[in-house]
Write a protein that holds these residues in place. Sequence first.
Motif, short mmCIF file in Angstrom:
data_model
loop_
_atom_site.label_atom_id
_atom_site.label_comp_id
_atom_site.label_asym_id
_atom_site.label_seq_id
_atom_site.Cartn_x
_atom_site.Cartn_y
_atom_site.Cartn_z
N PHE A 73 25.20 41.92 6.17
CA PHE A 73 24.75 41.81 7.55
C PHE A 73 23.95 43.04 7.96
O PHE A 73 22.85 42.94 8.50
CB PHE A 73 25.98 41.64 8.46
CG PHE A 73 25.70 41.70 9.93
CD1 PHE A 73 25.14 40.64 10.59
CD2 PHE A 73 26.02 42.85 10.66
CE1 PHE A 73 24.90 40.70 11.95
CE2 PHE A 73 25.79 42.91 12.02
CZ PHE A 73 25.23 41.83 12.67
N HIS A 74 24.47 44.24 7.66
CA HIS A 74 23.79 45.47 8.04
C HIS A 74 22.51 45.67 7.23
O HIS A 74 21.51 46.18 7.75
CB HIS A 74 24.72 46.68 7.88
CG HIS A 74 25.85 46.67 8.88
ND1 HIS A 74 25.65 46.77 10.24
CD2 HIS A 74 27.18 46.53 8.70
CE1 HIS A 74 26.82 46.71 10.86
NE2 HIS A 74 27.76 46.56 9.95
N ARG B 148 19.95 43.36 8.77
CA ARG B 148 19.50 43.89 10.06
C ARG B 148 18.56 45.07 9.88
O ARG B 148 17.55 45.18 10.57
CB ARG B 148 20.72 44.27 10.91
CG ARG B 148 20.32 44.59 12.35
CD ARG B 148 21.47 44.64 13.28
NE ARG B 148 22.47 45.61 12.82
CZ ARG B 148 23.61 45.83 13.43
NH1 ARG B 148 23.92 45.13 14.49
NH2 ARG B 148 24.45 46.72 12.98
N SER C 19 30.00 42.43 5.88
CA SER C 19 29.28 43.27 6.84
C SER C 19 28.17 44.07 6.16
O SER C 19 27.15 44.36 6.79
CB SER C 19 30.24 44.21 7.55
OG SER C 19 30.87 45.08 6.65
N ASP D 60 9.89 44.87 11.45
CA ASP D 60 9.37 44.86 12.82
C ASP D 60 8.40 46.01 13.04
O ASP D 60 7.45 45.90 13.83
CB ASP D 60 10.50 44.98 13.84
CG ASP D 60 11.16 43.65 14.12
OD1 ASP D 60 10.61 42.61 13.70
OD2 ASP D 60 12.23 43.65 14.75
N ALA E 264 15.22 43.77 8.79
CA ALA E 264 14.52 43.16 9.92
C ALA E 264 13.90 44.23 10.82
O ALA E 264 12.76 44.10 11.26
CB ALA E 264 15.47 42.28 10.72
N ARG E 265 14.63 45.30 11.06
CA ARG E 265 14.08 46.39 11.88
C ARG E 265 12.89 47.05 11.18
O ARG E 265 11.91 47.40 11.82
CB ARG E 265 15.16 47.44 12.15
CG ARG E 265 16.17 47.00 13.17
CD ARG E 265 17.12 48.13 13.51
NE ARG E 265 18.16 47.65 14.38
CZ ARG E 265 19.42 48.00 14.30
NH1 ARG E 265 19.82 48.84 13.36
NH2 ARG E 265 20.31 47.51 15.12
N GLY F 290 29.92 41.55 11.21
CA GLY F 290 29.27 40.93 10.06
C GLY F 290 30.25 40.48 8.99
O GLY F 290 29.89 39.71 8.10
N ASP G 175 31.54 39.66 15.25
CA ASP G 175 30.32 40.24 15.82
C ASP G 175 30.57 41.52 16.61
O ASP G 175 29.69 42.03 17.27
CB ASP G 175 29.55 39.22 16.65
CG ASP G 175 30.28 38.81 17.91
OD1 ASP G 175 31.39 39.30 18.16
OD2 ASP G 175 29.72 38.00 18.67
#
Length: 135
Positions: free
Chosen positions: A111-112, A115, A108, A122, A118-119, A37, A26
């Motif tokens: 993971f990126h 993320r 990773s 949002d 998700a942003r 990630g 992390d």
Amino acid sequence: MVGKLLLLTALGLLCVMCSVRLSIVDGESMAPSIRAGDSVVTISVPNQQLSVGNILLVNEGGRRLLHRLRMIDGDQLWLQGDASVSGDSRPVRRRDVLGRLAVVIPTSHIFHLLRAAARFTDSCSISISLTSGGG
């Protein structure tokens, strides 16, 4: 479903018996070779087999840390992240070693990507309206 559960249970038991640990990184202290990630597999190693240059997973102050061994001074191990200019400020003890790096699984990117997705979601407003056709 039961077959998958049994397979996962067997895999978990095999890992415990062989002192293998799967962790997800992390932080970026080992970048660029190991990124936040990424998944890493570490294996238990006898203290006598530790050598400078090994990447170790250690228990440091209640948290897990994955850094490179840069110096051994008796029972004290001095570590350093590859992305750091200087070594860690405090040594760890040999008994704090949880394992030595065996494999890096470059997760990773996933993971990126998750993320970023998700942003993005949002910042989007989504309206959903449901109507009944039956009245």
